[in-house]
Design an enzyme around this catalytic site. Structure first.
Site, mmCIF file in Angstrom:
data_model
loop_
_atom_site.group_PDB
_atom_site.id
_atom_site.type_symbol
_atom_site.label_atom_id
_atom_site.label_comp_id
_atom_site.label_asym_id
_atom_site.label_seq_id
_atom_site.Cartn_x
_atom_site.Cartn_y
_atom_site.Cartn_z
ATOM 1 N N GLU A 52 -16.783 4.407 -0.416
ATOM 2 C CA GLU A 52 -16.842 3.293 0.543
ATOM 3 C C GLU A 52 -17.642 2.118 -0.031
ATOM 4 O O GLU A 52 -18.461 1.496 0.656
ATOM 5 C CB GLU A 52 -17.467 3.751 1.878
ATOM 6 C CG GLU A 52 -16.752 4.916 2.553
ATOM 7 C CD GLU A 52 -15.425 4.538 3.216
ATOM 8 O OE1 GLU A 52 -15.012 3.346 3.138
ATOM 9 O OE2 GLU A 52 -14.800 5.439 3.793
ATOM 10 N N CYS A 84 3.422 2.615 4.671
ATOM 11 C CA CYS A 84 3.422 1.718 5.830
ATOM 12 C C CYS A 84 3.788 2.508 7.081
ATOM 13 O O CYS A 84 4.830 3.166 7.121
ATOM 14 C CB CYS A 84 4.402 0.572 5.612
ATOM 15 S SG CYS A 84 4.527 -0.514 7.051
ATOM 16 N N CYS A 135 7.229 0.855 8.622
ATOM 17 C CA CYS A 135 8.572 0.915 8.011
ATOM 18 C C CYS A 135 8.724 1.972 6.924
ATOM 19 O O CYS A 135 9.830 2.183 6.435
ATOM 20 C CB CYS A 135 8.954 -0.462 7.466
ATOM 21 S SG CYS A 135 8.109 -0.866 5.923
ATOM 22 N N SER A 176 -4.947 5.670 1.868
ATOM 23 C CA SER A 176 -4.227 5.659 0.597
ATOM 24 C C SER A 176 -4.658 6.799 -0.326
ATOM 25 O O SER A 176 -4.094 6.968 -1.403
ATOM 26 C CB SER A 176 -4.445 4.314 -0.112
ATOM 27 O OG SER A 176 -5.819 4.129 -0.385
HETATM 28 ZN ZN ZN Z 1 6.182 -2.040 6.438
#
Ligand code: ZN
Length: 197
Positions: free
Chosen positions: A90, A146, A149, A21
């Protein structure tokens, strides 16, 4: 985008999100800006995180900054010196004393910038992160994409079927997923575990 307040006081910032991210990139961006402002900066990371380099905070795009690996969060108080800014990468791998260590630093007028995974691969709050998130003055949640998707992702999905919460790895082991794709993946894993029994 986070813009630092210009006050001579300590505080805590947390940058959280799933794997991939951009947490460490954001930590490094803030650290670089502090260095431009001629502030003394020290960065710590848990000694457990030895994926790329023992002495550096290395993000996935190899934007490296020097860091000190420590085994227990209490060591940070001994090693902090006269730092104006302390970075912690972390943070999820640290012990539960990390929150009180960060509070002490902030009360000593240190700006503390923490980056860490907010959830483990089961979707549960990870290590000292929930405590840090509640105590921080500033919280930034960054999102991945993601890998199933293309939607916004806040979960870390573990592609390999075992129960180790702390398992260091990269794209071979983990992928970022949205809530729907994470739950679909977890359902498949639960099915597979049932079949293994
Ligand atoms: Zn997804």
């Amino acid at each position: 985008m986070f813009v630092e307040p210009k006050v001579e006081k300590g505080w805590i910032e947390v940058i959280c999100g799933s794997m991939f991210s951009g947490k460490t990139e954001e930590l490094i961006r803030r650290i670089r800006r502090s260095k431009i402002a001629n502030q003394n900066v020290v960065i710590f990371k848990p000694a457990i995180d030895v994926r790329y380099d023992e002495q550096k905070v290395v993000s996935h795009n190899a934007n490296a900054v020097e860091s000190i690996p420590v085994k227990h969060s209490n060591e940070i108080l001994h090693l902090v010196g006269n730092a104006d800014v302390v970075g912690i990468d972390e943070a999820q791998f640290f012990d539960s004393d990390l929150s009180s260590v960060c509070n002490q630093l902030a009360e000593n007028k240190v700006r503390v910038i923490i980056a860490g995974l907010d959830m483990d691969f089961k979707g549960n709050p990870f290590g000292p992160m929930p405590a840090l998130l509640s105590m921080a003055e500033y919280v930034t949640k960054v999102h991945a994409i993601c890998m199933q998707c293309g939607d916004i992702a806040s979960y870390t999905f573990k592609k390999v079927n075992n129960d180790q919460t702390v398992e260091l790895g990269e794209r071979d082991l983990y992928e970022a997923r949205c809530r729907t794709c994470f739950n679909e993946g977890m359902a498949i894993i639960r099915q597979q575990l049932k079949m293994d029994l």
